[in-house]
Design an enzyme around this catalytic site. Sequence first.
Site, mmCIF file in Angstrom:
data_model
loop_
_atom_site.group_PDB
_atom_site.id
_atom_site.type_symbol
_atom_site.label_atom_id
_atom_site.label_comp_id
_atom_site.label_asym_id
_atom_site.label_seq_id
_atom_site.Cartn_x
_atom_site.Cartn_y
_atom_site.Cartn_z
ATOM 1 N N TYR A 164 0.843 -1.218 0.000
ATOM 2 C CA TYR A 164 0.000 0.000 0.000
ATOM 3 C C TYR A 164 0.873 1.261 0.000
ATOM 4 O O TYR A 164 0.594 2.224 -0.718
ATOM 5 C CB TYR A 164 -0.867 -0.086 1.255
ATOM 6 C CG TYR A 164 -1.855 1.024 1.494
ATOM 7 C CD1 TYR A 164 -3.040 1.109 0.775
ATOM 8 C CD2 TYR A 164 -1.634 1.958 2.508
ATOM 9 C CE1 TYR A 164 -3.970 2.106 1.046
ATOM 10 C CE2 TYR A 164 -2.559 2.954 2.790
ATOM 11 C CZ TYR A 164 -3.720 3.023 2.050
ATOM 12 O OH TYR A 164 -4.641 4.009 2.315
ATOM 13 N N LYS A 168 0.792 4.202 -2.769
ATOM 14 C CA LYS A 168 0.376 5.548 -2.370
ATOM 15 C C LYS A 168 1.450 6.588 -2.675
ATOM 16 O O LYS A 168 1.130 7.705 -3.076
ATOM 17 C CB LYS A 168 0.002 5.561 -0.880
ATOM 18 C CG LYS A 168 -1.321 4.853 -0.586
ATOM 19 C CD LYS A 168 -2.465 5.373 -1.445
ATOM 20 C CE LYS A 168 -3.838 5.096 -0.894
ATOM 21 N NZ LYS A 168 -4.920 5.531 -1.795
#
Length: 305
Positions: A164, A168
């Site tokens: 993640y 991001k």
Amino acid sequence: MPSNMRFDGQTVVITGAGGGLGKAYALFFGFRGANVVVNDLGSSSKGEGYSSKAADVVVDEIKKAGGNAVANYDSVEFGERIIETAVKAFGSVHVLINNAGILRDISFKNMKDPDWDLIQLVHLKGAFTTTKAAWPVFRKQKFGRIINTASAAGLYGSFGQANYSAAKLGLVGFTETLAKEGAKYGIVANVIAPIAASRMTQTVMPEDLLSMLQPEWIVPLVAHLAHKDNEETGGIYEAGAGFVSKLRWERSEGALFKTDDSFTPAAILARWTEIMDFESKTPQYPSGPNDFMSLLESARELPSN
Ligand code: NAD
């Protein structure tokens, strides 16, 4: 935000708008006169399953209040279908909020290929496909507002979120480039790192903290960035619980070495404190890949290290 800030005649596409932050954005824009495309796949927070209900509920709420909204149930992997929904229903798209997201939290040691791939697919490829489809529309009408959604996990790293975090921070680089490429076409692109109570955070944060983190407290920043009067582009913003701030890169003044045989690991070590020094020297705030190139001319004049 001025209480009269309105979005009449603007079509706002919000991905993952069936719940959490996306829903808060959709209701706001729907109540402020925009045509809203409520996209949501209706999956679990891990990206499993499908339901049209999440998007339908939000569309119904906007319509009941007298607003204009349509649902789209495609996964953001197929962003062109989401933009097509906007163009078919409302003739254009003016604001794109790439918000859909899932988590596959697991320590890096135990992370498997699907944990990595699905996160990149939804966050990065999802933002790519929607933006790619909206881009020609934006260019043609010489207007577009893009808001991408990063995370503190990407900016700083976060235990159990290597997949993640990578996606991001990827969205930060993506946004910075869109801001540069879009500038002459009236396309403004910014990225936010929100923190809010949602099903994503409800299992990892204590109840009293969650009560301070309403998704609605992210809306004012998003609304400002989405508005036609906002020309600020390429910004990275952190927001949550009423706190809003802008981030930028800081580079130490560093050390400049003569690039001859004397440029050795020992030369680096001898000036390591200068390289690490953010306090006594003048920091720099680079905003482009070539920002240090002007130094290279002066490097020619240096004595050996
Ligand atoms: P959420 O789970 O409440 O909302 C995400 C929505 O995206 C869900 O409704 C889900 O169905 C939808 N979605 C998931 N995969 C999709 C796909 N492939 N296509 C279309 N829709 C899909 O979570 P949230 O907290 O509202 O998160 C919104 C965004 O903010 C995410 O990108 C998340 O990573 C980011 N974010 C949230 C926080 C936070 O504190 N809540 C922090 C940092 C970043």
